[in-house]
Each structure stands twice: as structure tokens, then as C-alpha cells.
Scaffold this motif. Structure first.
Motif, PDB file in Angstrom:
ATOM      1  N   PRO A 128       0.776  -1.269   0.021  1.00 37.08           N
ATOM      2  CA  PRO A 128      -0.116   0.126  -0.165  1.00 37.08           C
ATOM      3  C   PRO A 128       0.826   1.242   0.152  1.00 37.08           C
ATOM      4  CG  PRO A 128      -0.955  -1.512   1.601  1.00 37.08           C
ATOM      5  CD  PRO A 128       0.313  -2.197   0.931  1.00 37.08           C
ATOM      6  N   GLN A 129       1.847   1.431   0.688  1.00 32.63           N
ATOM      7  CA  GLN A 129       2.663   2.706   0.910  1.00 32.63           C
ATOM      8  C   GLN A 129       3.446   2.763  -0.424  1.00 32.63           C
ATOM      9  OE1 GLN A 129       2.314   5.082   2.923  1.00 32.63           O
ATOM     10  NE2 GLN A 129       1.250   4.469   4.341  1.00 32.63           N
ATOM     11  N   GLN A 130       4.135   1.813  -0.864  1.00 30.60           N
ATOM     12  CA  GLN A 130       4.747   1.867  -2.060  1.00 30.60           C
ATOM     13  C   GLN A 130       4.090   2.229  -3.172  1.00 30.60           C
ATOM     14  OE1 GLN A 130       7.096  -1.619  -2.580  1.00 30.60           O
ATOM     15  NE2 GLN A 130       7.574  -0.899  -4.750  1.00 30.60           N
ATOM     16  N   HIS A 131       2.789   1.571  -3.353  1.00 29.93           N
ATOM     17  CA  HIS A 131       1.527   2.123  -4.287  1.00 29.93           C
ATOM     18  C   HIS A 131       1.304   3.247  -4.213  1.00 29.93           C
ATOM     19  CE1 HIS A 131      -2.275   1.211  -6.590  1.00 29.93           C
ATOM     20  NE2 HIS A 131      -2.349   2.345  -6.267  1.00 29.93           N
ATOM     21  N   LEU A 132       1.105   4.045  -3.058  1.00 30.12           N
ATOM     22  CA  LEU A 132       0.637   5.342  -3.082  1.00 30.12           C
ATOM     23  C   LEU A 132       1.880   6.304  -3.425  1.00 30.12           C
ATOM     24  CD1 LEU A 132      -1.314   7.098  -2.079  1.00 30.12           C
ATOM     25  CD2 LEU A 132      -0.510   6.912   0.291  1.00 30.12           C
ATOM     26  N   VAL A 133       2.751   6.127  -2.974  1.00 31.10           N
ATOM     27  CA  VAL A 133       4.122   6.751  -3.487  1.00 31.10           C
ATOM     28  C   VAL A 133       4.356   6.544  -4.986  1.00 31.10           C
ATOM     29  CG1 VAL A 133       6.641   7.127  -3.151  1.00 31.10           C
ATOM     30  CG2 VAL A 133       5.147   6.715  -1.198  1.00 31.10           C
ATOM     31  N   ALA A 134       4.199   5.400  -5.445  1.00 33.02           N
ATOM     32  CA  ALA A 134       4.518   5.538  -6.938  1.00 33.02           C
ATOM     33  C   ALA A 134       3.266   6.188  -7.558  1.00 33.02           C
ATOM     34  CB  ALA A 134       4.419   3.807  -7.350  1.00 33.02           C
ATOM     35  N   ASN A 144       9.857  13.841  -4.435  1.00 29.55           N
ATOM     36  CA  ASN A 144       9.918  13.281  -2.980  1.00 29.55           C
ATOM     37  C   ASN A 144       9.593  13.910  -2.100  1.00 29.55           C
ATOM     38  OD1 ASN A 144      10.489  11.092  -4.725  1.00 29.55           O
ATOM     39  ND2 ASN A 144      12.547  10.808  -3.822  1.00 29.55           N
ATOM     40  N   ARG A 145      10.084  15.141  -1.725  1.00 28.28           N
ATOM     41  CA  ARG A 145       9.951  16.168  -0.917  1.00 28.28           C
ATOM     42  C   ARG A 145       8.359  16.610  -0.650  1.00 28.28           C
ATOM     43  NH1 ARG A 145      13.536  19.104  -2.965  1.00 28.28           N
ATOM     44  NH2 ARG A 145      13.207  20.398  -4.601  1.00 28.28           N
ATOM     45  N   GLU A 146       7.803  16.790  -1.631  1.00 30.32           N
ATOM     46  CA  GLU A 146       6.186  17.119  -1.636  1.00 30.32           C
ATOM     47  C   GLU A 146       5.645  16.021  -1.216  1.00 30.32           C
ATOM     48  OE1 GLU A 146       5.363  19.917  -5.351  1.00 30.32           O
ATOM     49  OE2 GLU A 146       6.331  18.048  -5.955  1.00 30.32           O
ATOM     50  N   ILE A 147       5.776  14.692  -1.575  1.00 28.20           N
ATOM     51  CA  ILE A 147       4.929  13.567  -1.291  1.00 28.20           C
ATOM     52  C   ILE A 147       5.308  13.294   0.329  1.00 28.20           C
ATOM     53  CG2 ILE A 147       5.100  10.889  -1.468  1.00 28.20           C
ATOM     54  CD1 ILE A 147       5.915  11.273  -4.407  1.00 28.20           C
ATOM     55  N   SER A 148       6.647  13.618   0.807  1.00 32.59           N
ATOM     56  CA  SER A 148       6.932  13.369   1.913  1.00 32.59           C
ATOM     57  C   SER A 148       6.209  14.476   3.116  1.00 32.59           C
ATOM     58  CB  SER A 148       8.688  13.818   2.542  1.00 32.59           C
ATOM     59  OG  SER A 148       8.595  13.990   3.469  1.00 32.59           O
ATOM     60  N   ARG A 149       6.243  15.548   2.562  1.00 34.41           N
ATOM     61  CA  ARG A 149       5.051  16.406   3.320  1.00 34.41           C
ATOM     62  C   ARG A 149       3.463  15.887   3.268  1.00 34.41           C
ATOM     63  NH1 ARG A 149       7.948  20.787   0.818  1.00 34.41           N
ATOM     64  NH2 ARG A 149       6.385  20.820  -0.620  1.00 34.41           N
ATOM     65  N   MET A 150       3.164  15.563   2.238  1.00 33.32           N
ATOM     66  CA  MET A 150       1.684  15.116   1.890  1.00 33.32           C
ATOM     67  C   MET A 150       1.261  13.983   2.945  1.00 33.32           C
ATOM     68  SD  MET A 150       0.477  15.162  -1.996  1.00 33.32           S
ATOM     69  CE  MET A 150       1.934  15.545  -2.625  1.00 33.32           C
ATOM     70  N   LEU A 151       2.487  12.935   2.974  1.00 37.73           N
ATOM     71  CA  LEU A 151       1.998  11.737   3.577  1.00 37.73           C
ATOM     72  C   LEU A 151       2.609  11.740   4.893  1.00 37.73           C
ATOM     73  CD1 LEU A 151       2.761   9.220   0.768  1.00 37.73           C
ATOM     74  CD2 LEU A 151       0.583  10.260   1.255  1.00 37.73           C
ATOM     75  N   GLY A 152       3.090  12.903   5.237  1.00 33.66           N
ATOM     76  CA  GLY A 152       3.821  12.986   6.670  1.00 33.66           C
ATOM     77  C   GLY A 152       4.943  11.670   6.997  1.00 33.66           C
ATOM     78  N   THR A 157      12.440   7.753   3.341  1.00 39.73           N
ATOM     79  CA  THR A 157      11.197   6.615   3.322  1.00 39.73           C
ATOM     80  C   THR A 157      10.814   6.721   2.187  1.00 39.73           C
ATOM     81  OG1 THR A 157      10.941   6.630   5.787  1.00 39.73           O
ATOM     82  CG2 THR A 157       9.367   5.662   4.437  1.00 39.73           C
ATOM     83  N   VAL A 158      10.160   7.885   1.515  1.00 37.90           N
ATOM     84  CA  VAL A 158       9.753   8.167   0.174  1.00 37.90           C
ATOM     85  C   VAL A 158      10.451   7.566  -1.052  1.00 37.90           C
ATOM     86  CG1 VAL A 158       8.787   9.882  -1.402  1.00 37.90           C
ATOM     87  CG2 VAL A 158       7.899   9.907   1.103  1.00 37.90           C
ATOM     88  N   SER A 159      11.735   8.217  -0.585  1.00 40.97           N
ATOM     89  CA  SER A 159      12.968   7.804  -1.698  1.00 40.97           C
ATOM     90  C   SER A 159      13.013   6.089  -1.789  1.00 40.97           C
ATOM     91  CB  SER A 159      14.210   8.530  -1.441  1.00 40.97           C
ATOM     92  OG  SER A 159      15.109   8.093  -2.259  1.00 40.97           O
ATOM     93  N   ALA A 160      12.945   5.514  -0.552  1.00 40.46           N
ATOM     94  CA  ALA A 160      13.095   4.161  -0.596  1.00 40.46           C
ATOM     95  C   ALA A 160      11.807   3.469  -1.386  1.00 40.46           C
ATOM     96  CB  ALA A 160      13.255   3.678   1.004  1.00 40.46           C
ATOM     97  N   HIS A 161      10.756   3.794  -0.935  1.00 38.02           N
ATOM     98  CA  HIS A 161       9.667   3.413  -1.816  1.00 38.02           C
ATOM     99  C   HIS A 161       9.571   3.525  -3.271  1.00 38.02           C
ATOM    100  CE1 HIS A 161       7.197   2.146   1.478  1.00 38.02           C
ATOM    101  NE2 HIS A 161       7.208   3.434   2.093  1.00 38.02           N
ATOM    102  N   VAL A 162      10.139   4.864  -3.599  1.00 33.56           N
ATOM    103  CA  VAL A 162      10.252   5.140  -5.060  1.00 33.56           C
ATOM    104  C   VAL A 162      11.258   4.217  -5.585  1.00 33.56           C
ATOM    105  CG1 VAL A 162      11.046   6.725  -6.699  1.00 33.56           C
ATOM    106  CG2 VAL A 162       9.662   7.549  -4.993  1.00 33.56           C
ATOM    107  N   SER A 163      12.229   3.964  -5.137  1.00 31.05           N
ATOM    108  CA  SER A 163      13.481   3.016  -5.672  1.00 31.05           C
ATOM    109  C   SER A 163      12.772   1.386  -5.566  1.00 31.05           C
ATOM    110  CB  SER A 163      14.686   3.190  -4.515  1.00 31.05           C
ATOM    111  OG  SER A 163      15.370   4.169  -4.607  1.00 31.05           O
ATOM    112  N   ALA A 164      12.228   1.019  -4.544  1.00 31.01           N
ATOM    113  CA  ALA A 164      11.510  -0.375  -4.620  1.00 31.01           C
ATOM    114  C   ALA A 164      10.571  -0.330  -5.796  1.00 31.01           C
ATOM    115  CB  ALA A 164      11.070  -0.426  -3.093  1.00 31.01           C
ATOM    116  N   ALA A 165       9.902   0.690  -5.978  1.00 34.57           N
ATOM    117  CA  ALA A 165       8.765   0.495  -6.807  1.00 34.57           C
ATOM    118  C   ALA A 165       9.325   0.391  -8.430  1.00 34.57           C
ATOM    119  CB  ALA A 165       7.904   1.774  -6.951  1.00 34.57           C
TER     120      ALA A 165
END
Length: 191
Positions: A128-134, A144-152, A157-165
């Protein structure tokens, strides 16, 4: 709906709406690719969810309330995309964000559509989190910084989700990716 909200909270909820509605509306408008009707519905549902959970949401600061509303709206929009077959056919746009089509070539277009649909199915199966970030990264074009702010969540962590996706897409779609590796990168992790 407002009849069930304690009178003391109504003014707080109205203030939250005035303060946050513009940001939430902009976020959802990008997510729905400019579908005004769907944007209005999703924003309304997000604020209804806030009203239901106001006992929890009211203690957040303004920035965290916007993040909570955007995250809730994103989940509502994703549910809509999954339920609505017409919108589902538009979902391959998730990965077409940076893709430039060559001149009209029916076979190429058909193969590209199939590859994009496959990529979307891969993204849908992500955690779910990876899907949402992707989704926020490649459908909405957020950094990434905008996603970080949006999702708190932390930017790392956002960067890690993007890399994993990205790894998952490369692993499952491989040579069938309908775009170059640079397009999938979408910028550096510090963006």
C-alpha cells in the motif's frame, strides 16, 4: 452530516475547510487529471471523513491536517479508479507521464498500451505505501519532498519506496517497459 458533529467542533471544521480546501482540491485535481466532477466528489468525501474522525484530526497542526486530507483523498480516488472501468482505462497514463509517442503506428500503440496496462497492474500489486508513493510520483508528478510532506513520512522513506517501486517495475516488466530508464527515474531522490 453536521447535525452529528458537536457544536464546539463545527467552527473548527469550518476553519479547517477554509484553510485546507485549496491545497486538497489542487492535489486531487492533479490526481484525477483535471476531472472537475470527480475532484469535487473526492474532496467532499475527504472532508466528510475528516468530520467523522474530527476528534483525532482536530489535534493535528495545519500542515498535518492538509497531509491527512490529501492522503485520505488519494485513497478515495484510488478506490474510485478501481471501481470505475472508464477511469481504469485511463490509468495507463500513470506511466505515460514522460513517454513521447513516435508517429502514428497502430502496432506500436497497441503494444505500448498493453505494456502500460501491465505496468499499472504491477503498481496496483505493490504494498500500500509503495503503491501510494508510486502513484503520487508517476501519475501526479510530485517530487519526493512534496510526497514526504503530503504523507507525513520522512523523505528518505519516500525515496526508498520510489526505488523499490522502480526495481519492481524493472523486474516484472523488464524489456517491456514502454519508456527509457531515465523516464522511470523521474529525477534524483533529492527532488
Amino acid at each position: 452530516m453536521t447535525g452529528r458533529i458537536p457544536a464546539a467542533w463545527r467552527a473548527e471544521l469550518e476553519t479547517c475547510y477554509v484553510r485546507c480546501a485549496k491545497d486538497v482540491n489542487r492535489h486531487v485535481f492533479l490526481l484525477t487529471r483535471g476531472d472537475r466532477e470527480l475532484t469535487e466528489d473526492v474532496v467532499q468525501e475527504a472532508f466528510q471523513a475528516a468530520a467523522r474522525d474530527w476528534g483525532q484530526v482536530r489535534i493535528f497542526g495545519a500542515t498535518r491536517q492538509v497531509a491527512w486530507l490529501c492522503r485520505t483523498a488519494t485513497h478515495i480516488a484510488i478506490d474510485h479508479f478501481r471501481r470505475n472501468e472508464t477511469a481504469r482505462r485511463k490509468q495507463p497514463e500513470v506511466l505515460r507521464f514522460h513517454y513521447q509517442r513516435p508517429e502514428a503506428d497502430t502496432l506500436h500503440e497497441a503494444l505500448t498500451e498493453a505494456a502500460l496496462e501491465h505496468c499499472w497492474r504491477v503498481i496496483e500489486r505493490m504494498p500500500p505505501q509503495q503503491h501510494l508513493v508510486a502513484l503520487l510520483r508517476w501519475r501526479c508528478g510530485y517530487q519526493n519532498r512534496e510526497i514526504s510532506r503530503m504523507l507525513g513520512m520522512a523523505e528518505g522513506t519516500v525515496s526508498a519506496h520510489v526505488s523499490a517501486a522502480r526495481r519492481t517495475l524493472r523486474g516484472e516488466a523488464g524489456s517491456y517497459l514502454p519508456f527509457g530508464a531515465d523516464d522511470l527515474e523521474g529525477g534524483t531522490s533529492n527532488d
